[in-house]
Enzyme design. Structure first.
Site, PDB file in Angstrom:
ATOM      1  N   VAL A  19      45.488  32.445  34.792  1.00  0.00           N
ATOM      2  CA  VAL A  19      44.294  32.999  35.649  1.00  0.00           C
ATOM      3  C   VAL A  19      44.257  34.417  35.382  1.00  0.00           C
ATOM      4  O   VAL A  19      43.068  35.053  35.250  1.00  0.00           O
ATOM      5  CB  VAL A  19      44.496  32.767  36.984  1.00  0.00           C
ATOM      6  CG1 VAL A  19      43.437  33.287  37.796  1.00  0.00           C
ATOM      7  CG2 VAL A  19      44.382  31.053  36.983  1.00  0.00           C
ATOM      8  N   CYS A  20      45.387  35.366  35.143  1.00  0.00           N
ATOM      9  CA  CYS A  20      45.264  36.657  35.032  1.00  0.00           C
ATOM     10  C   CYS A  20      44.611  37.187  33.805  1.00  0.00           C
ATOM     11  O   CYS A  20      43.714  38.132  34.338  1.00  0.00           O
ATOM     12  CB  CYS A  20      46.943  37.161  34.746  1.00  0.00           C
ATOM     13  SG  CYS A  20      47.881  36.685  36.184  1.00  0.00           S
ATOM     14  N   PRO A  21      44.554  36.656  32.654  1.00  0.00           N
ATOM     15  CA  PRO A  21      43.482  37.167  31.931  1.00  0.00           C
ATOM     16  C   PRO A  21      42.188  36.916  32.010  1.00  0.00           C
ATOM     17  O   PRO A  21      41.375  37.807  31.705  1.00  0.00           O
ATOM     18  CB  PRO A  21      43.992  36.622  30.328  1.00  0.00           C
ATOM     19  CG  PRO A  21      44.767  35.439  30.685  1.00  0.00           C
ATOM     20  CD  PRO A  21      45.329  35.897  32.187  1.00  0.00           C
TER      21      PRO A  21
ATOM     22  N   GLU B  35      40.812  37.162  34.922  1.00  0.00           N
ATOM     23  CA  GLU B  35      40.426  38.011  36.184  1.00  0.00           C
ATOM     24  C   GLU B  35      40.452  39.590  35.487  1.00  0.00           C
ATOM     25  O   GLU B  35      39.487  40.134  35.866  1.00  0.00           O
ATOM     26  CB  GLU B  35      41.485  38.013  37.264  1.00  0.00           C
ATOM     27  CG  GLU B  35      41.676  37.008  38.022  1.00  0.00           C
ATOM     28  CD  GLU B  35      42.352  37.136  39.127  1.00  0.00           C
ATOM     29  OE1 GLU B  35      41.981  36.778  40.236  1.00  0.00           O
ATOM     30  OE2 GLU B  35      43.838  37.594  38.939  1.00  0.00           O
ATOM     31  N   LEU B  36      41.450  39.917  34.524  1.00  0.00           N
ATOM     32  CA  LEU B  36      41.264  41.136  33.980  1.00  0.00           C
ATOM     33  C   LEU B  36      40.244  41.463  33.314  1.00  0.00           C
ATOM     34  O   LEU B  36      39.699  42.555  33.100  1.00  0.00           O
ATOM     35  CB  LEU B  36      42.765  41.374  33.442  1.00  0.00           C
ATOM     36  CG  LEU B  36      43.697  41.471  34.222  1.00  0.00           C
ATOM     37  CD1 LEU B  36      45.238  41.449  33.475  1.00  0.00           C
ATOM     38  CD2 LEU B  36      43.802  42.916  34.951  1.00  0.00           C
TER      39      LEU B  36
END
Length: 188
Positions: free
Chosen positions: A47-49, A51-52
């Site tokens: 999920v992090c990439p 969002e970033l």
């Protein structure tokens, strides 16, 4: 203890930023302008990439509003650079990526999951005096929306510039605000 209205605590971290390589960022460096502290669990995840990348797409808008974005995970600044150099999504990031391997910043903001050594998925908007004005924390599987964050920044900046006014739900720049008073009680 409530976090909204509290002042950020002292910290020092090494950041990676494209074009600047590695440099230190402290709590003193963020004072004097609006700042977003954008915590995420870990580099090279799922999920992090997304969002970033979403935040990277709003970065120029935020810079135009005199807001600096700091993404933060408990990874090192070296890991941030490696991720930036190898991921199509992360390569779009122009804002500083802070390494928090000592967990100082994550602890300061109360978002460290100690049993895992990872930060929660959390966002904090800090005003020029270092006071937290907005926060959002979601579970690990729930990604955030940078456009909604931009709306919240506009609202926070508006009420700071217009004392005595508040922004109702779904407020957008240029929409009506409210001036709280005894006359409004029970009429909204």
């Amino acid at each position: 203890m409530g976090i909204i209205g509290s002042t950020i605590k002292p910290f020092k971290a090494t950041a990676y930023q494209v074009g600047k390589d590695f440099f230190d960022v402290t709590d003193e460096d963020v004072k004097g302008k609006w700042s977003i502290f954008f915590f995420y669990p870990a580099d090279f995840t799922f999920v992090c990439p997304t969002e970033l990348e979403d935040m990277a797409e709003q970065y120029e808008t935020l810079k135009g509003m005199d807001v600096e974005v700091y993404s933060i995970s408990t990874d090192t600044h070296f890991s941030h650079k490696a991720w930036h150099d190898t991921s199509d999504k992360i390569s779009k990031i122009q804002f500083p990526m802070l390494g928090d391997q000592l967990h100082t910043i994550s602890n300061n903001f109360g978002v460290l999951r100690e049993e895992m050594g990872l930060a929660d998925r959390a966002t904090f908007l800090v005003d020029p005096e270092g006071v937290i004005q907005v926060m959002e924390i979601t579970s690990e599987g729930v990604g955030r929306n940078a456009k909604e964050l931009v709306r919240k920044v506009k609202a926070a900046q508006y009420i700071r510039a217009n004392p005595g006014q508040v922004c109702p739900a779904k407020w957008e720049e240029g929409s009506d605000t409210l001036a709280p008073s005894l006359d409004l009680v029970g009429k909204i």
